[in-house]
Design a protein around this motif. Structure first.
Motif, PDB file in Angstrom:
ATOM      1  N   MET A   1      75.230  15.353 -38.483  1.00 52.87           N
ATOM      2  CA  MET A   1      74.742  14.878 -39.774  1.00 52.87           C
ATOM      3  C   MET A   1      73.991  15.986 -40.521  1.00 52.87           C
ATOM      4  O   MET A   1      73.366  15.734 -41.530  1.00 52.87           O
ATOM      5  CB  MET A   1      73.790  13.696 -39.572  1.00 52.87           C
ATOM      6  N   ALA A   2      74.016  17.196 -39.987  1.00 53.67           N
ATOM      7  CA  ALA A   2      73.255  18.268 -40.622  1.00 53.67           C
ATOM      8  C   ALA A   2      73.691  18.421 -42.076  1.00 53.67           C
ATOM      9  O   ALA A   2      74.878  18.377 -42.382  1.00 53.67           O
ATOM     10  CB  ALA A   2      73.492  19.572 -39.885  1.00 53.67           C
ATOM     11  N   GLY A   3      72.692  18.587 -42.962  1.00 57.87           N
ATOM     12  CA  GLY A   3      73.020  18.784 -44.372  1.00 57.87           C
ATOM     13  C   GLY A   3      73.153  17.476 -45.131  1.00 57.87           C
ATOM     14  O   GLY A   3      73.151  17.479 -46.350  1.00 57.87           O
ATOM     15  N   ARG A   4      73.291  16.352 -44.442  1.00 55.52           N
ATOM     16  CA  ARG A   4      73.397  15.068 -45.141  1.00 55.52           C
ATOM     17  C   ARG A   4      71.997  14.531 -45.388  1.00 55.52           C
ATOM     18  O   ARG A   4      71.246  14.293 -44.453  1.00 55.52           O
ATOM     19  CB  ARG A   4      74.169  14.071 -44.269  1.00 55.52           C
ATOM     20  N   ALA A   5      71.620  14.375 -46.631  1.00 56.27           N
ATOM     21  CA  ALA A   5      70.259  13.931 -46.917  1.00 56.27           C
ATOM     22  C   ALA A   5      70.176  12.430 -46.966  1.00 56.27           C
ATOM     23  O   ALA A   5      69.293  11.822 -46.410  1.00 56.27           O
ATOM     24  CB  ALA A   5      69.799  14.484 -48.242  1.00 56.27           C
ATOM     25  N   ALA A  26      64.719  16.417 -52.585  1.00 56.31           N
ATOM     26  CA  ALA A  26      64.547  15.844 -53.921  1.00 56.31           C
ATOM     27  C   ALA A  26      65.882  15.399 -54.496  1.00 56.31           C
ATOM     28  O   ALA A  26      66.899  16.074 -54.337  1.00 56.31           O
ATOM     29  CB  ALA A  26      63.910  16.874 -54.846  1.00 56.31           C
ATOM     30  N   VAL A  27      65.850  14.244 -55.162  1.00 54.85           N
ATOM     31  CA  VAL A  27      67.036  13.700 -55.833  1.00 54.85           C
ATOM     32  C   VAL A  27      66.683  13.462 -57.298  1.00 54.85           C
ATOM     33  O   VAL A  27      65.606  12.952 -57.612  1.00 54.85           O
ATOM     34  CB  VAL A  27      67.468  12.375 -55.158  1.00 54.85           C
ATOM     35  N   VAL A  75      68.878  20.265 -55.290  1.00 57.64           N
ATOM     36  CA  VAL A  75      69.194  21.652 -54.926  1.00 57.64           C
ATOM     37  C   VAL A  75      70.701  21.882 -54.832  1.00 57.64           C
ATOM     38  O   VAL A  75      71.231  22.850 -55.369  1.00 57.64           O
ATOM     39  CB  VAL A  75      68.494  22.027 -53.596  1.00 57.64           C
ATOM     40  N   SER A  76      71.416  20.958 -54.162  1.00 60.45           N
ATOM     41  CA  SER A  76      72.852  21.196 -53.923  1.00 60.45           C
ATOM     42  C   SER A  76      73.743  20.685 -55.048  1.00 60.45           C
ATOM     43  O   SER A  76      74.930  20.992 -55.092  1.00 60.45           O
ATOM     44  CB  SER A  76      73.262  20.496 -52.621  1.00 60.45           C
ATOM     45  N   ASP A  77      73.171  19.881 -55.967  1.00 55.06           N
ATOM     46  CA  ASP A  77      73.939  19.257 -57.049  1.00 55.06           C
ATOM     47  C   ASP A  77      74.961  18.239 -56.533  1.00 55.06           C
ATOM     48  O   ASP A  77      75.847  17.803 -57.271  1.00 55.06           O
ATOM     49  CB  ASP A  77      74.699  20.304 -57.897  1.00 55.06           C
TER      50      ASP A  77
END
Lengths: 517, 69
Positions: A1-5, A26-27, A75-77
């Motif tokens: 699940m790494a990277g999944r917020a 942040a969203v 951050v990642s859009d």
């Protein structure tokens, strides 16, 4: 699940529901493609498995109509959710939701959850006056021997993006004083404000080490330019209002430069060190919902050295700001009527802590010379406008009981005026702190020394006053002592039950009249 | 081993009280910075014009002072 917020489960009129895995992040919430609000998926939500966050209360008045809502990782859009939503009732279905202010300008929420035209919606031409003002203030401070630089979000934007941060709404300057004693840092800040005011700019003091310069952007948008004082002492840097950390002098001086919106500004010698002190080691990662995590030690130090001269002012400003479109009461309060009855028609009636000024206006309408004092200027604007348009004998002036400079200079000014006067202070001793109460006693003693009466009314504890959260009950005995300690002779004291008298009042008050001279 | 287990109960209470008193004393001393700065500023800006006894000059000095606070 790494990277999944997070996975967004549902979005509706009330709230956003998410499943959060991985670390906090942040969203942004976008309405018709424009960022309005940002939140952190863990910090700002509640719940265990399914986490929830409600739309902020300040957004509610705007939430009527339909919009394409997008939730996107800042951050990642990466888009987490997108869909059309209708807020309000069926009648609102046809209109698009708009976030605009009274001037028709697009607004969004800054990190303090305040609506303002954030920099993201401003053009270069809009921003030029702010950049010019930054130059002018920096020049003025330089002229006073103080080398300032963009600080906080403005420095962060300059160093990270060469621009103002899109979600930010004000500009900040900071400097590190050559002094190392807080008392000298405060005196220097006073001197700097004086220099900026003398250069024709409007200023407003927050604390002993920070003031704001009011700037109007290209199309008249008021914008704050905050000037924060700091100092180094035995290897520690303190910068109003959030920094207290071990620090090398060489990380500040000699100043270097940074680029901001196409212009060159001064910068600390090692800006990354100051940014880390302000925003922590992750300052390079954008965060539109950033909240300072200032240590208790630093907060306590800054509070005790520099703050305490604006007790509850921000809360009163908010109170009067919300009330500003409401009409002023036409009727004077019982206390205002009592003073008008007891005092000779030639007596100058002075309302201390006048709030919205309705009592002072009531006197002025009856031809009485009146002055309305308050430290939250926004409350008195309507009364001042009204009195001005009708040419009524009302003067509106600032007076801050928690600032000696204000009390003593105004006390000296009034004391020199000829003629009889009386002071009226309704819900002042119960609204200010002990310093403010002693200041009121001092102000009365200065201005009434040649003879005159003081009329006080205050909450004594029974019932529920309005606004309850801004008043603290006091015993009659305590107020009596305050007055006699400052040389007043008590003429009458009464305690009135809720409902007694003509004021529509659901709480008990003490009423005291004292004489000087 | 924690401090509490090495000190008799009365001593812990006494030390707690001393820390609270020291914190209060420190707060008091720190708060003097702002008030001393205010008084120094007031004296510096208004005492000389006041001593001059020139009414207009006093009025101007007070007005100028109040415009900048």
């Amino acid at each position: 699940m790494a990277g999944r917020a997070a996975r967004v489960l549902a979005v509706d009129e009330a709230e956003v529901k998410l499943l959060v895995t991985g670390r906090d992040r942040a969203v942004d919430a976008l309405f018709d493609g424009r960022r309005i609000w940002s939140f952190w998926v863990r910090r700002d939500t509640t719940g265990r498995l399914v986490r929830r966050v409600s739309w902020p209360e300040v957004m509610r008045p705007h939430l009527r109509g339909t919009s394409t809502v997008t939730l996107r990782e800042h951050v990642s859009d990466r888009v987490l959710w997108e869909g059309d939503l209708t807020f309000g009732d069926a009648a609102d279905r046809g209109r698009r939701i708009e976030f605009v202010n009274k001037m028709g300008l697009e607004i969004s929420l800054d990190k303090a959850n305040r609506f303002s035209p954030t920099f993201s919606v401003r053009t270069q031409a809009d921003l030029d006056p702010l950049l010019d003002a930054m130059d002018a203030v920096l020049d003025t401070l330089n002229g006073e021997g103080v080398a300032a630089f963009p600080a906080y979000g403005t420095l962060l934007g300059a160093v990270r993006e060469g621009q103002f941060l899109g979600h930010d709404s004000d500009a900040d300057l900071g400097y590190v004083s050559r002094f190392s004693d807080p008392v000298d840092v405060v005196r220097e800040s006073f001197r700097l404000q004086r220099a900026v005011a003398a250069a024709g700019m409007e200023t407003y003091r927050y604390s002993g080490a920070a003031f704001r310069v009011r700037v109007e952007e290209g199309d008249g948008i008021p914008r704050g330019l905050d000037v924060f004082g700091g100092f180094l002492d035995t290897g520690r840097l303190y910068l109003m209002g959030e920094v207290g950390t071990d620090y090398e002098p060489g990380w500040i001086h000699p100043l270097g430069t940074c680029e901001l919106a196409g212009r060159t500004f001064p910068a600390p010698a090692r800006p990354e060190k100051l940014l880390e002190a302000m925003y922590g080691p992750s300052w390079r990662v954008p965060d539109p919902a950033y909240q300072f995590e200032t240590s208790e030690r630093t907060k306590t130090q800054l509070n005790q050295w520099f703050r305490g001269s604006a007790y509850h002012r921000r809360e009163w400003e908010r109170e009067w700001s919300v009330a500003r479109s409401r009409p002023l009461p036409r009727k004077g309060s019982d206390l205002a009527r009592l003073a008008a009855r007891r005092e000779d028609p030639a007596t100058h009636l002075i309302d201390v802590g006048a709030g919205r000024g309705s009592d002072a206006l009531w006197w002025a309408r009856r031809g009485r010379r009146a002055t309305a004092y308050d430290f939250a200027a926004v409350g008195l604007r309507r009364a001042a406008r009204h009195a001005g348009s009708k040419q009524l004998p009302l003067e509106v002036r600032p007076l801050n009981l928690t600032e000696w400079r204000s009390v003593l200079s105004e006390g000296a000014r009034v004391a020199r005026e000829p003629g009889p006067r009386a002071l009226v202070a309704r819900h002042v001793v119960d609204a200010t702190d002990e310093f403010g109460r002693q200041s009121l006693g001092r102000f009365a003693s200065m201005t009434l020394r040649g003879g005159g009466r003081l009329y006080l009314e205050f909450w004594t504890g029974g019932g529920e006053p309005d606004p309850a959260h801004l008043l603290r009950p006091l015993t009659v005995e305590r107020v009596r002592r305050l007055v006699t300690d400052h040389g007043g002779t008590i003429q009458s004291v009464r305690e009135l039950d809720p409902g007694a008298g003509n004021d529509a009042r659901s709480f008990a008050v003490g009423r005291l009249v004292a004489q000087w001279g | 081993m924690g401090l509490r287990s090495r000190l008799p109960g009365g001593r812990v209470h006494e030390l707690t009280q001393r820390v609270e008193r020291l914190e209060a004393d420190l707060a008091e001393v720190r708060r003097h910075n702002l008030r001393l700065a205010e008084l120094a500023d007031l004296v510096q800006e208004l005492l000389l014009p006041m001593a001059d006894q020139d009414r207009e000059r006093i009025d101007r000095a007070i007005e100028k002072f109040q415009d900048s606070i």
